[in-house]
Write a protein that holds these residues in place. Structure first.
Motif, PDB file in Angstrom:
ATOM      1  N   ARG A   6      54.758  46.721  50.896  1.00 40.48           N
ATOM      2  CA  ARG A   6      54.199  45.421  50.546  1.00 40.48           C
ATOM      3  C   ARG A   6      53.362  44.839  51.687  1.00 40.48           C
ATOM      4  NH1 ARG A   6      55.762  41.724  46.587  1.00 40.48           N
ATOM      5  NH2 ARG A   6      54.996  39.605  46.933  1.00 40.48           N
ATOM      6  N   GLN A  10      49.747  43.317  50.537  1.00 42.11           N
ATOM      7  CA  GLN A  10      49.562  41.883  50.322  1.00 42.11           C
ATOM      8  C   GLN A  10      48.358  41.300  51.060  1.00 42.11           C
ATOM      9  OE1 GLN A  10      53.102  39.480  49.469  1.00 42.11           O
ATOM     10  NE2 GLN A  10      52.553  38.247  51.236  1.00 42.11           N
ATOM     11  N   GLU A  35      51.321  46.053  40.733  1.00 36.35           N
ATOM     12  CA  GLU A  35      50.366  45.560  39.733  1.00 36.35           C
ATOM     13  C   GLU A  35      50.548  44.073  39.442  1.00 36.35           C
ATOM     14  OE1 GLU A  35      51.050  49.961  38.717  1.00 36.35           O
ATOM     15  OE2 GLU A  35      52.124  48.284  39.652  1.00 36.35           O
ATOM     16  N   ALA A  36      51.794  43.608  39.355  1.00 31.69           N
ATOM     17  CA  ALA A  36      52.039  42.205  39.026  1.00 31.69           C
ATOM     18  C   ALA A  36      51.477  41.288  40.111  1.00 31.69           C
ATOM     19  CB  ALA A  36      53.537  41.961  38.832  1.00 31.69           C
ATOM     20  N   MET A  37      51.672  41.654  41.372  1.00 32.07           N
ATOM     21  CA  MET A  37      51.143  40.851  42.467  1.00 32.07           C
ATOM     22  C   MET A  37      49.619  40.826  42.438  1.00 32.07           C
ATOM     23  SD  MET A  37      51.778  41.205  46.586  1.00 32.07           S
ATOM     24  CE  MET A  37      51.148  42.871  46.705  1.00 32.07           C
ATOM     25  N   GLU A  39      47.470  41.522  39.844  1.00 28.86           N
ATOM     26  CA  GLU A  39      46.935  40.849  38.657  1.00 28.86           C
ATOM     27  C   GLU A  39      47.275  39.363  38.660  1.00 28.86           C
ATOM     28  OE1 GLU A  39      48.614  43.266  35.612  1.00 28.86           O
ATOM     29  OE2 GLU A  39      47.193  44.928  35.956  1.00 28.86           O
ATOM     30  N   GLY A  40      48.420  38.997  39.276  1.00 22.29           N
ATOM     31  CA  GLY A  40      48.754  37.583  39.392  1.00 22.29           C
ATOM     32  C   GLY A  40      47.780  36.827  40.273  1.00 22.29           C
ATOM     33  N   LYS A  44      41.846  43.032  39.611  1.00 19.36           N
ATOM     34  CA  LYS A  44      42.125  44.211  38.807  1.00 19.36           C
ATOM     35  C   LYS A  44      42.935  45.206  39.623  1.00 19.36           C
ATOM     36  CE  LYS A  44      39.893  48.012  36.295  1.00 19.36           C
ATOM     37  NZ  LYS A  44      38.594  48.631  35.922  1.00 19.36           N
ATOM     38  N   ALA A  45      43.989  45.753  39.025  1.00 24.75           N
ATOM     39  CA  ALA A  45      44.809  46.764  39.688  1.00 24.75           C
ATOM     40  C   ALA A  45      44.408  48.152  39.202  1.00 24.75           C
ATOM     41  CB  ALA A  45      46.290  46.521  39.396  1.00 24.75           C
TER      42      ALA A  45
END
Length: 415
Positions: A6, A10, A35-37, A39-40, A44-45
């Motif tokens: 991470r 990040q 992906e969630a981080m 796209e949040g 685009k992931a």
């Protein structure tokens, strides 16, 4: 393009958010599970197949973090998945067809595929690892100075080893993928730009922790760390965590992020006993397996994780492994630290925090015990260290690293 845990991902999401806010179309390619981080953040992931969380649970990988022999054993075993990573870097970039690739050195295919696409590739570093200097050594060789000549030689040796490993992996890839075009003589650590233009290198850490060396050439820019937000996030804590924080004085945070432990239960027990010896309440974050805590008592609270930017301002001190992200978050909020390095860049950051007066002397994880943790906490929570940590926090918060990096990239692309 960034590979790792991470802490490796990040900051690139933070930079991507700034660039997207300025009108760029941003894709983030990294290992599976983020992906969630991504796209949040409105990006685009495009994930690679490798899952670093699963990888770090493998016994061989865990052993590699705690012994020299383990590191060499994993290096020998890593050839297949490193070649697969290179293939995926090539294929994904050719699918996306970007104008610019910002990449960390763990994605060495970036400048080669940029050359193929007539795009640009800019290296982005979370540690001072690529630009030789006589002021400090390559961080994985020593956290102490080797002298001007020794320091500079250590950087050149590290760069030479990186080139040898890349050549080995590229050679293996070429044997199975003749369609992959590798540019002879291209330096993966220097980036690429059409027309031979000079490529900047971005250093995403605080100049107040690592001042820019006087012997660096032009083009090396320390931007400040790339934080995802400009302040505390709008996050609602679980009710039990909120009650715990309100029920007494600010606790000490203990967490080792993505780093697994050889004996997570023993580490947790030592952490709890150390906090109690120091007379402190604690929040223990289990993370990716560094702690396995079942704690009885009103003075300790166990969580799987929480946004550091929300939790750290509510803590008295931070006990952590010394990853660059956690190091900068603790500094950002002016919290004194006890850094317990395990491997990689962590001893470097542990020494830098101590030398800056913002934390105790390092406590390497191989020497972690309740008594030593209690001693280090008393040191970190002294008035002198707390005052220095608060001042350093003020400076780090003012850096706006992601915005400065975006400025450098925009100027480069316009040139």
């Amino acid at each position: 393009m960034s590979l790792g845990t991470r802490g490796d991902v990040q900051p690139f999401v933070a930079l991507g958010s700034v660039l997207a806010g300025r009108g760029a179309q941003v894709t983030v390619s990294t290992g599976a599970g983020f992906e969630a981080m991504i796209e949040g953040a409105g990006l685009k992931a495009a994930p690679f197949s490798i899952d670093y969380q699963s990888l770090l649970q493998q016994p061989d990988i865990q052993a590699a973090m705690h012994s020299v022999s383990g590191k060499f054993r994993v290096l020998r075993q890593s050839r297949d998945w490193l070649r697969q990573e290179l293939e995926e870097q090539w294929d994904l970039a050719r699918t996306i067809r970007p104008d610019l690739i910002v990449y960390n050195p763990k994605a060495p295919m970036a400048p080669h595929v940029a050359h193929e696409l007539r795009a640009a590739a800019v290296p982005a570093l979370l540690q001072p690892v690529l630009a030789p200097t006589g002021e400090f050594p390559f961080m994985m060789m020593s956290s102490r100075s080797l002298g001007t000549v020794g320091n500079r030689l250590s950087h050149r040796l590290a760069a030479g080893l990186a080139h040898l490993l890349n050549r080995r992996n590229f050679k293996a890839l070429s044997a199975s993928r003749p369609d992959v075009s590798l540019s002879a003589g291209l330096d993966e650590l220097a980036g690429y730009a059409p027309g031979g233009r000079t490529v900047p290198r971005l250093h995403a850490y605080s100049r107040h922790l690592v001042p820019r060396p006087d012997d660096w050439p032009d083009g090396e820019t320390i931007t400040g760390y790339w934080f995802r937000d400009n302040g505390e996030p709008d996050w609602t804590p679980p009710a039990d965590l909120a009650r715990f924080l309100q029920s007494g004085p600010p606790p000490v945070y203990v967490g080792f992020g993505s780093m697994p432990s050889i004996d997570a239960r023993k580490t947790a027990h030592a952490a709890v006993e150390g906090l109690r010896l120091a007379g402190r309440r604690g929040v223990l974050a289990t993370g990716w397996g560094g702690l396995d805590a079942e704690v009885a008592g009103d003075d300790m609270h166990v969580i799987s994780g929480a946004p550091h930017a929300w939790l750290f301002p509510r803590c008295a001190a931070i006990v952590h492994h010394g990853g660059t992200g956690t190091t900068h978050q603790a500094l950002r909020w002016g919290r004194p630290a006890v850094v317990c390095p395990i491997f990689g860049d962590q001893p470097f950051w542990a020494r830098r925090v101590a030398d800056a007066g913002a934390g105790s002397a390092p406590l390497p994880m191989k020497r972690f015990s309740a008594e030593k943790l209690a001693e280090r906490l008393q040191e970190a929570l002294s008035q002198e260290v707390r005052t220095q940590a608060e001042e350093l926090g003020r400076l780090v918060r003012a850096e706006s690293g992601a915005e400065r990096a975006a400025d450098v990239l925009e100027l480069f692309m316009k040139g």
